[in-house]
Design an enzyme around this catalytic site. Structure first.
Site, PDB file in Angstrom:
ATOM      1  N   ALA A 172      -2.818 -11.044   3.195  1.00 22.91           N
ATOM      2  CA  ALA A 172      -2.811 -10.364   4.489  1.00 22.91           C
ATOM      3  C   ALA A 172      -2.572  -8.883   4.251  1.00 22.91           C
ATOM      4  O   ALA A 172      -1.635  -8.496   3.550  1.00 22.91           O
ATOM      5  CB  ALA A 172      -1.722 -10.934   5.392  1.00 22.91           C
ATOM      6  N   VAL A 202       1.174 -10.208   0.541  1.00 17.47           N
ATOM      7  CA  VAL A 202       0.932  -9.232   1.597  1.00 17.47           C
ATOM      8  C   VAL A 202       0.739  -7.853   0.982  1.00 17.47           C
ATOM      9  O   VAL A 202       1.457  -7.466   0.052  1.00 17.47           O
ATOM     10  CB  VAL A 202       2.109  -9.184   2.602  1.00 17.47           C
ATOM     11  N   LYS A 203      -0.221  -7.135   1.512  1.00 22.84           N
ATOM     12  CA  LYS A 203      -0.422  -5.732   1.129  1.00 22.84           C
ATOM     13  C   LYS A 203       0.133  -4.853   2.239  1.00 22.84           C
ATOM     14  O   LYS A 203      -0.190  -5.027   3.408  1.00 22.84           O
ATOM     15  CB  LYS A 203      -1.912  -5.445   0.921  1.00 22.84           C
ATOM     16  N   SER A 204       0.998  -3.921   1.864  1.00 23.17           N
ATOM     17  CA  SER A 204       1.618  -3.046   2.844  1.00 23.17           C
ATOM     18  C   SER A 204       1.735  -1.643   2.260  1.00 23.17           C
ATOM     19  O   SER A 204       1.093  -1.329   1.260  1.00 23.17           O
ATOM     20  CB  SER A 204       2.986  -3.595   3.259  1.00 23.17           C
ATOM     21  N   ASP A 251      -2.140  -2.071  -4.988  1.00 23.58           N
ATOM     22  CA  ASP A 251      -3.571  -2.273  -4.733  1.00 23.58           C
ATOM     23  C   ASP A 251      -4.126  -0.891  -4.428  1.00 23.58           C
ATOM     24  O   ASP A 251      -4.182  -0.471  -3.275  1.00 23.58           O
ATOM     25  CB  ASP A 251      -3.784  -3.234  -3.573  1.00 23.58           C
TER      26      ASP A 251
END
Length: 293
Positions: A172, A202-204, A251
């Protein structure tokens, strides 16, 4: 039933007590089945527990942005130095040689552009096609607080459900609207919601204040987005601070492929992420590699 009365921000995140990984090297992953664990072990280095993902999926809504005009010329030379490649299925099939064996995290949401409302996305890849392409994970944006919040959450839920049937995890990606505050409260909310609905990681975004609490409050791994292009030293400092405060990697896209020495930059970032090389030493490494051509 939960309601909106008397909601209080969390305070005790137990920062001195790491989450019990229950025998697996990634937090939150002990109770997945073999296929999910195997793919997560390809995305994340089982020794360091972290990853350097190279993101070049921007074209799905930005078009041929700077550095991505020619994937074959600008991105393929970087592939060998990344742990994971993140792209769309169109780029994977049209440009990435099948002899490239790096794990693929596939952008699985789309249907928007920079000319429209970004949160209005749909699922853009059928699970059967993801299986055919042998991807390690599917990724979709989740826009908490945006106009199409419900739709974006529903997209991620559908990917999780379809992926679980075939052993493919879901990433997500927290999308932030231009009017939303980039603070610990927002990212704590967005990442926790993503984990609660079943996202495998999760990417944040990294934030200077409260990032440790965001990581602690999310029971699955967080990787940070590189965001806008920064001077190389600043990007390395951001990566170091993030992993030092619990992030499971990066990322990165623009901070690598828009660098004037992309190969040197991705090698320096990898040194920070996996070896916890300090930013100053990593920057020296970058300059040395850059001078070598």
């Amino acid at each position: 039933m939960a309601d909106l009365d008397d909601i209080k921000d969390g305070k005790d995140f137990g920062l001195n007590t790491p989450q019990d990984k229950q025998g697996f090297f990634l937090k939150g992953g002990a109770n997945y089945d073999w296929g999910i664990k195997n793919r997560m072990s390809r995305i994340f280095n089982p020794i360091s527990g972290r990853t350097v993902m190279l993101a070049f999926d921007h074209g799905y809504f930005q078009g041929p942005t700077k550095g991505l005009e020619r994937i074959d010329l600008n991105i393929l030379p970087l592939a060998a130095h990344a742990d994971v490649l993140m792209c769309t299925r169109g780029i994977l099939r049209s440009v990435i040689p099948p002899t490239v064996t790096k794990p693929i995290v596939m952008r699985a949401s789309g249907g928007n552009s920079i000319l429209s409302e970004l949160s209005n996305e749909t699922i853009a890849v059928d699970i059967d096609d993801a299986v055919r392409m042998g991807v390690c994970a599917m990724a979709a944006q989740v826009y908490i607080g945006a106009e199409f919040e419900h739709k974006s959450i529903s997209n991620v839920i559908k990917l999780i459900d379809s992926g679980m049937k075939v052993g493919i995890p879901t990433l997500a990606v927290t999308g932030v609207g231009k009017d939303m505050a980039r603070d610990a409260r927002y990212f704590g909310l967005a990442t926790r919601i993503a984990a609660e609905i079943g996202s495998h990681y999760v990417k944040s975004y990294f934030i200077e204040e409260g990032f440790e609490k965001v990581v602690a409050g999310c029971p699955v791994p967080i990787v940070i987005a590189g965001g806008k292009k920064l001077p190389e030293l600043e990007a390395l400092e951001m990566a170091f601070k993030a992993v030092d405060q619990g992030a499971a990697g990066v990322d990165m896209g623009r901070n690598i492929f828009q660098s004037d020495a992309p190969v040197a930059m991705i090698k320096a970032v990898s040194s920070v992420v996996h070896e916890l090389t300090t930013p100053d030493k990593a920057y020296q490494m970058f300059n040395d590699l850059k001078s070598e051509g």
